[in-house]
Design a protein around this motif. Sequence first.
Motif, short mmCIF file in Angstrom:
data_model
loop_
_atom_site.label_atom_id
_atom_site.label_comp_id
_atom_site.label_asym_id
_atom_site.label_seq_id
_atom_site.Cartn_x
_atom_site.Cartn_y
_atom_site.Cartn_z
N THR B 55 -2.72 0.39 -6.03
CA THR B 55 -2.13 0.16 -4.17
C THR B 55 -3.17 -0.31 -3.18
N LEU B 56 -4.69 0.26 -3.75
CA LEU B 56 -5.61 -0.44 -2.78
C LEU B 56 -6.09 -1.39 -3.96
N VAL B 57 -6.13 -2.23 -2.73
CA VAL B 57 -7.15 -4.28 -2.87
C VAL B 57 -8.30 -4.67 -2.25
N LYS B 58 -9.33 -4.19 -2.98
CA LYS B 58 -10.01 -4.50 -1.81
C LYS B 58 -10.27 -5.95 -2.31
N GLY B 59 -11.20 -6.53 -0.94
CA GLY B 59 -11.42 -8.34 -0.65
C GLY B 59 -12.75 -8.50 -0.49
N ILE B 60 -13.16 -9.92 -0.10
CA ILE B 60 -14.16 -10.16 0.79
C ILE B 60 -14.68 -9.41 1.90
N ASN B 61 -15.82 -9.65 2.22
CA ASN B 61 -16.86 -9.69 3.65
C ASN B 61 -16.15 -8.58 4.14
N GLY B 62 -15.98 -7.22 3.27
CA GLY B 62 -15.33 -5.53 3.20
C GLY B 62 -14.43 -5.09 3.56
N PHE B 63 -13.28 -6.12 3.59
CA PHE B 63 -11.98 -6.14 3.96
C PHE B 63 -10.96 -5.39 2.37
N GLU B 64 -9.86 -4.05 2.99
CA GLU B 64 -9.52 -3.87 2.19
C GLU B 64 -8.15 -3.88 2.59
N ALA B 65 -6.76 -3.68 1.48
CA ALA B 65 -5.90 -4.05 2.09
C ALA B 65 -4.83 -2.38 1.02
N GLU B 66 -3.97 -2.21 1.46
CA GLU B 66 -3.03 -1.38 0.72
C GLU B 66 -1.55 -1.31 0.84
N PHE B 67 -1.12 -1.72 -0.29
CA PHE B 67 0.64 -2.38 -0.88
C PHE B 67 1.11 -0.85 -1.04
N ASN B 68 2.04 -0.92 0.24
CA ASN B 68 3.37 0.47 0.18
C ASN B 68 4.62 -0.29 0.30
N LYS B 69 4.84 0.34 -1.04
CA LYS B 69 6.24 -0.34 -1.64
C LYS B 69 7.34 0.68 -0.86
N SER B 70 7.49 1.63 -0.71
CA SER B 70 8.09 2.35 0.26
C SER B 70 8.57 1.81 1.69
N GLN B 71 7.89 1.34 2.55
CA GLN B 71 7.32 0.90 3.55
C GLN B 71 7.21 -0.87 3.84
N THR B 72 7.46 -1.64 2.65
CA THR B 72 6.80 -2.97 2.12
C THR B 72 6.52 -2.99 2.99
N SER B 73 5.12 -3.30 3.34
CA SER B 73 4.17 -3.23 4.18
C SER B 73 2.63 -3.16 3.06
N PHE B 74 1.65 -4.25 3.90
CA PHE B 74 0.79 -4.70 3.09
C PHE B 74 -0.58 -5.00 3.85
N HIS B 75 -0.78 -3.07 5.08
CA HIS B 75 -1.47 -4.02 6.39
C HIS B 75 -3.21 -4.10 5.65
N LEU B 76 -3.78 -4.49 6.28
CA LEU B 76 -4.72 -4.50 6.25
C LEU B 76 -6.11 -3.87 7.12
N ARG B 77 -7.03 -4.30 6.28
CA ARG B 77 -8.45 -3.40 7.15
C ARG B 77 -9.70 -3.51 6.63
#
Lengths: 114, 114
Positions: B55-77
């Motif tokens: 559920t934790l996805v890492k991207g470019i430039n040090g960004f990451e996001a967490e998929f939360n199915k129960s809260q239907t969220s995909f916040h970027l950090r």
Amino acid sequence: TAGITQAPTSQILAAGRSMTLRCTQDMRHNAMYWYRQDLGLGLRLIHYSNTAGTTGKGEVPDGYSVSRANTDDFPLTLASAVPSQTSVYFCASTNPRGGQETQYFGPGTRLLVL
Amino acid sequence: AQSVTQLDSQVPVFEEAPVELRCNYSSSVSVYLFWYVQYPNQGLQLLLKYLSGSTLVKGINGFEAEFNKSQTSFHLRKPSVHISDTAEYFCAPETGTGFQKLVFGTGTRLLVSP
């Protein structure tokens, strides 16, 4: 490779005039898209094409038409421009993989309709 | 139909501070989730995407996001932002109809100051 090119970069257009926004990709992608970007509204899909010879309507198709005569080109035509079509237009392309694929975007065309 | 909400239109932050950009989507079907970034006067480019698995996805430039199915969220950090991260960020769930049609949020403008 150039990726996706769009022309013109920007344009001022008189209301009632017609205009074609050009989009060309050199990645041999089957799917292509046209979006418009407006402040506070994000990107909205105008038209799409999943392969040469086929097109489909997106969320905001009214006032726009497209054609897909070959794989590389996907022009967007405004037959009779209105001020509400003032926007930034982006073309994108991808190779379909059941929804998982990355879309690649062009640099955009800024259009002002007066 | 799929819908997406980006709760913050603008997020000001100082350089080297952490940041979270919020995204919530409707949960009618299982989806793929994307974050795209748009630097000033450019087209969009992929930052990261969630397809399945961790559920934790890492991207470019040090960004990451967490998929939360129960809260239907995909916040970027990002734990520590740079001036160069100043851009507009778009969350985009995939509608899940087979042919990719992304539904873009209205965008969050990240403003990083020294």
